[in-house]
Design a protein around this motif. Structure first.
Motif, mmCIF file in Angstrom:
data_model
loop_
_atom_site.group_PDB
_atom_site.id
_atom_site.type_symbol
_atom_site.label_atom_id
_atom_site.label_comp_id
_atom_site.label_asym_id
_atom_site.label_seq_id
_atom_site.Cartn_x
_atom_site.Cartn_y
_atom_site.Cartn_z
ATOM 1 N N PRO A 196 0.801 -1.228 0.000
ATOM 2 C CA PRO A 196 0.000 0.000 0.000
ATOM 3 C C PRO A 196 0.832 1.276 0.000
ATOM 4 N N GLN A 197 2.117 1.170 0.329
ATOM 5 C CA GLN A 197 2.974 2.356 0.391
ATOM 6 C C GLN A 197 3.560 2.723 -0.970
ATOM 7 N N ILE A 198 3.457 1.816 -1.941
ATOM 8 C CA ILE A 198 4.103 2.026 -3.244
ATOM 9 C C ILE A 198 3.292 2.998 -4.085
ATOM 10 N N THR A 199 3.950 4.070 -4.530
ATOM 11 C CA THR A 199 3.289 5.086 -5.358
ATOM 12 C C THR A 199 3.988 5.276 -6.706
ATOM 13 N N LYS A 200 5.031 4.513 -6.968
ATOM 14 C CA LYS A 200 5.745 4.604 -8.249
ATOM 15 C C LYS A 200 5.300 3.462 -9.168
ATOM 16 N N PRO A 201 5.436 3.639 -10.482
ATOM 17 C CA PRO A 201 4.999 2.596 -11.421
ATOM 18 C C PRO A 201 5.757 1.284 -11.208
ATOM 19 N N THR A 202 5.016 0.176 -11.237
ATOM 20 C CA THR A 202 5.639 -1.135 -11.090
ATOM 21 C C THR A 202 5.005 -2.146 -12.034
ATOM 22 N N ARG A 203 5.830 -3.079 -12.449
ATOM 23 C CA ARG A 203 5.369 -4.263 -13.180
ATOM 24 C C ARG A 203 5.859 -5.471 -12.410
ATOM 25 N N TRP A 204 4.976 -6.410 -12.133
ATOM 26 C CA TRP A 204 5.282 -7.606 -11.353
ATOM 27 C C TRP A 204 5.232 -8.821 -12.272
ATOM 28 N N LEU A 205 6.295 -9.603 -12.280
ATOM 29 C CA LEU A 205 6.395 -10.796 -13.111
ATOM 30 C C LEU A 205 6.583 -11.996 -12.182
ATOM 31 N N LYS A 257 10.945 -20.484 -22.273
ATOM 32 C CA LYS A 257 10.071 -19.523 -22.941
ATOM 33 C C LYS A 257 9.722 -18.374 -22.001
ATOM 34 N N ALA A 258 9.395 -18.702 -20.754
ATOM 35 C CA ALA A 258 9.011 -17.670 -19.788
ATOM 36 C C ALA A 258 10.185 -16.767 -19.445
ATOM 37 N N PHE A 259 11.398 -17.314 -19.382
ATOM 38 C CA PHE A 259 12.585 -16.499 -19.121
ATOM 39 C C PHE A 259 12.703 -15.386 -20.159
ATOM 40 N N HIS A 260 12.591 -15.742 -21.426
ATOM 41 C CA HIS A 260 12.707 -14.734 -22.483
ATOM 42 C C HIS A 260 11.528 -13.757 -22.451
ATOM 43 N N GLU A 261 10.326 -14.282 -22.295
ATOM 44 C CA GLU A 261 9.142 -13.413 -22.317
ATOM 45 C C GLU A 261 9.130 -12.444 -21.143
ATOM 46 N N ALA A 262 9.483 -12.921 -19.956
ATOM 47 C CA ALA A 262 9.457 -12.055 -18.779
ATOM 48 C C ALA A 262 10.497 -10.954 -18.879
ATOM 49 N N ASN A 263 11.690 -11.298 -19.300
ATOM 50 C CA ASN A 263 12.724 -10.264 -19.391
ATOM 51 C C ASN A 263 12.470 -9.300 -20.546
ATOM 52 N N ASP A 264 11.835 -9.777 -21.603
ATOM 53 C CA ASP A 264 11.408 -8.845 -22.656
ATOM 54 C C ASP A 264 10.309 -7.918 -22.130
ATOM 55 N N ALA A 265 9.435 -8.437 -21.280
ATOM 56 C CA ALA A 265 8.399 -7.596 -20.675
ATOM 57 C C ALA A 265 9.034 -6.553 -19.767
ATOM 58 N N ALA A 266 10.135 -6.925 -19.119
ATOM 59 C CA ALA A 266 10.865 -5.955 -18.291
ATOM 60 C C ALA A 266 11.460 -4.856 -19.170
ATOM 61 N N VAL A 267 12.041 -5.242 -20.296
ATOM 62 C CA VAL A 267 12.601 -4.255 -21.222
ATOM 63 C C VAL A 267 11.512 -3.285 -21.690
ATOM 64 N N ASP A 268 10.353 -3.821 -22.045
ATOM 65 C CA ASP A 268 9.244 -2.978 -22.511
ATOM 66 C C ASP A 268 8.849 -1.952 -21.459
ATOM 67 N N ILE A 270 10.589 -0.893 -18.742
ATOM 68 C CA ILE A 270 11.683 0.039 -18.409
ATOM 69 C C ILE A 270 11.865 1.088 -19.493
ATOM 70 N N SER A 271 11.715 0.673 -20.753
ATOM 71 C CA SER A 271 11.909 1.609 -21.858
ATOM 72 C C SER A 271 10.955 2.790 -21.780
ATOM 73 N N ARG A 272 9.794 2.581 -21.156
ATOM 74 C CA ARG A 272 8.797 3.653 -21.061
ATOM 75 C C ARG A 272 9.005 4.538 -19.841
ATOM 76 N N HIS A 273 9.998 4.207 -19.009
ATOM 77 C CA HIS A 273 10.178 4.971 -17.764
ATOM 78 C C HIS A 273 11.608 5.502 -17.580
ATOM 79 N N LEU A 274 12.409 5.438 -18.626
ATOM 80 C CA LEU A 274 13.767 5.995 -18.534
ATOM 81 C C LEU A 274 13.721 7.521 -18.711
#
Length: 274
Positions: A196-205, A257-268, A270-274
């Motif tokens: 409940p304390q988190i106010t910054k954008p997050t993605r959970w995988l 498959k999940a290793f690649h998909e999850a880390n690609d989702a992380a890239v996606d 992060i790219s929107r928040h740099l």
């Protein structure tokens, strides 16, 4: 496109192939926590004032995975990447691997002798637990990010795996005063009081088979962010165990498959928040 190019001959075990190209920066007046640092191979300068922090899992630099993944993030995101050594006394994977399934059902046919031997590894790892406890690591992750801010980075985003994911929730529980601008949290420990304390954008995988994040706990996580004015999303990867995105069992197709998909989702994200 896979997160990392891995040939068929390397599809075995949880240690990623490759040689890290970055540098290890020792403790100094401006670097209070030793760290691995890597820059993009072909920098454009588009994100010169941004940095990505990779918080590794409980095994730290005992294996090269975090460094190899940091290299990939640097190139895919065109950003400087740092991996702080916040668990300098990390346990060797050989102690814990026999007790932990890398994918669901891996130990289904394991003999009782092998099972007991694996559990003994947990006991032998006890001397390392002091280096992992919150009181030991929280000050180090805070200093690591503070040092990047002091270097002049105006945007600091993070991705954290397992214990590293828990380091991110610790940093983000400071709310609007958090040192991070956004983060990807990958199969972390369970700390619902922080959510409940988190106010910054997050993605959970998250893993589909995780002793921390059961289906009920995932529902609790979603409920903690439901209706709040903060960017949040979560993805669950079926037929995977806790740790799949950091130390994948590449011989297990759903995990690979999940290793690649999850880390690609992380890239996606992060790219929107740099």
């Amino acid at each position: 496109m896979p997160f990392l190019p891995i040939s068929d001959c390397c599809l075995k075990g949880s240690v990623l192939p490759g040689t890290p190209r970055g540098t290890l920066e020792p403790v100094s007046p401006s670097v209070r926590v030793a760290r691995y640092a890597v820059k993009p191979a072909a920098p454009t300068g588009a994100h010169a004032r941004a940095a990505l922090v990779v918080f590794y899992d409980v095994f730290g630099f005992q294996i090269p995975n975090a460094k190899i993944m940091a290299d990939a993030f640097a190139d895919k995101l065109d950003v400087d990447v740092y991996v702080p050594d916040y668990i300098p006394g990390a346990p060797p994977p050989a102690l814990l691997d026999p007790a932990l399934e890398a994918f669901p059902g891996q130990h289904a046919q394991q003999s009782w002798i092998a099972s007991i031997t694996g559990k003994l590894g947990l006991v032998r790892a006890l001397p390392y637990y002091g280096a992992i406890r919150d009181a030991a690591v929280h000050p180090l992750v805070e200093r690591a990010v503070e040092d990047l801010r002091a270097q002049g980075y105006t945007r600091v985003v993070a991705v954290g795996y397992c214990r590293g994911g828990s380091m991110i929730t610790h940093l983000l529980e400071a709310g609007d005063k958090a040192l991070l601008d956004a983060a990807v949290i990958v199969h972390p420990g369970l700390e619902p009081k922080r959510w409940p304390q988190i106010t910054k954008p997050t993605r959970w995988l998250l893993a589909g088979n995780d002793h921390f994040f059961t289906p009920a706990k995932i529902d609790d996580l979603k409920a903690a962010f439901d209706g709040r004015p903060v960017e949040f999303d979560v993805a669950v990867y079926a037929d995977t165990n806790h740790g799949f995105a950091a130390r994948p069992a590449m011989e297990h197709e759903p995990t690979r498959k999940a290793f690649h998909e999850a880390n690609d989702a992380a890239v996606d994200f992060i790219s929107r928040h740099l």
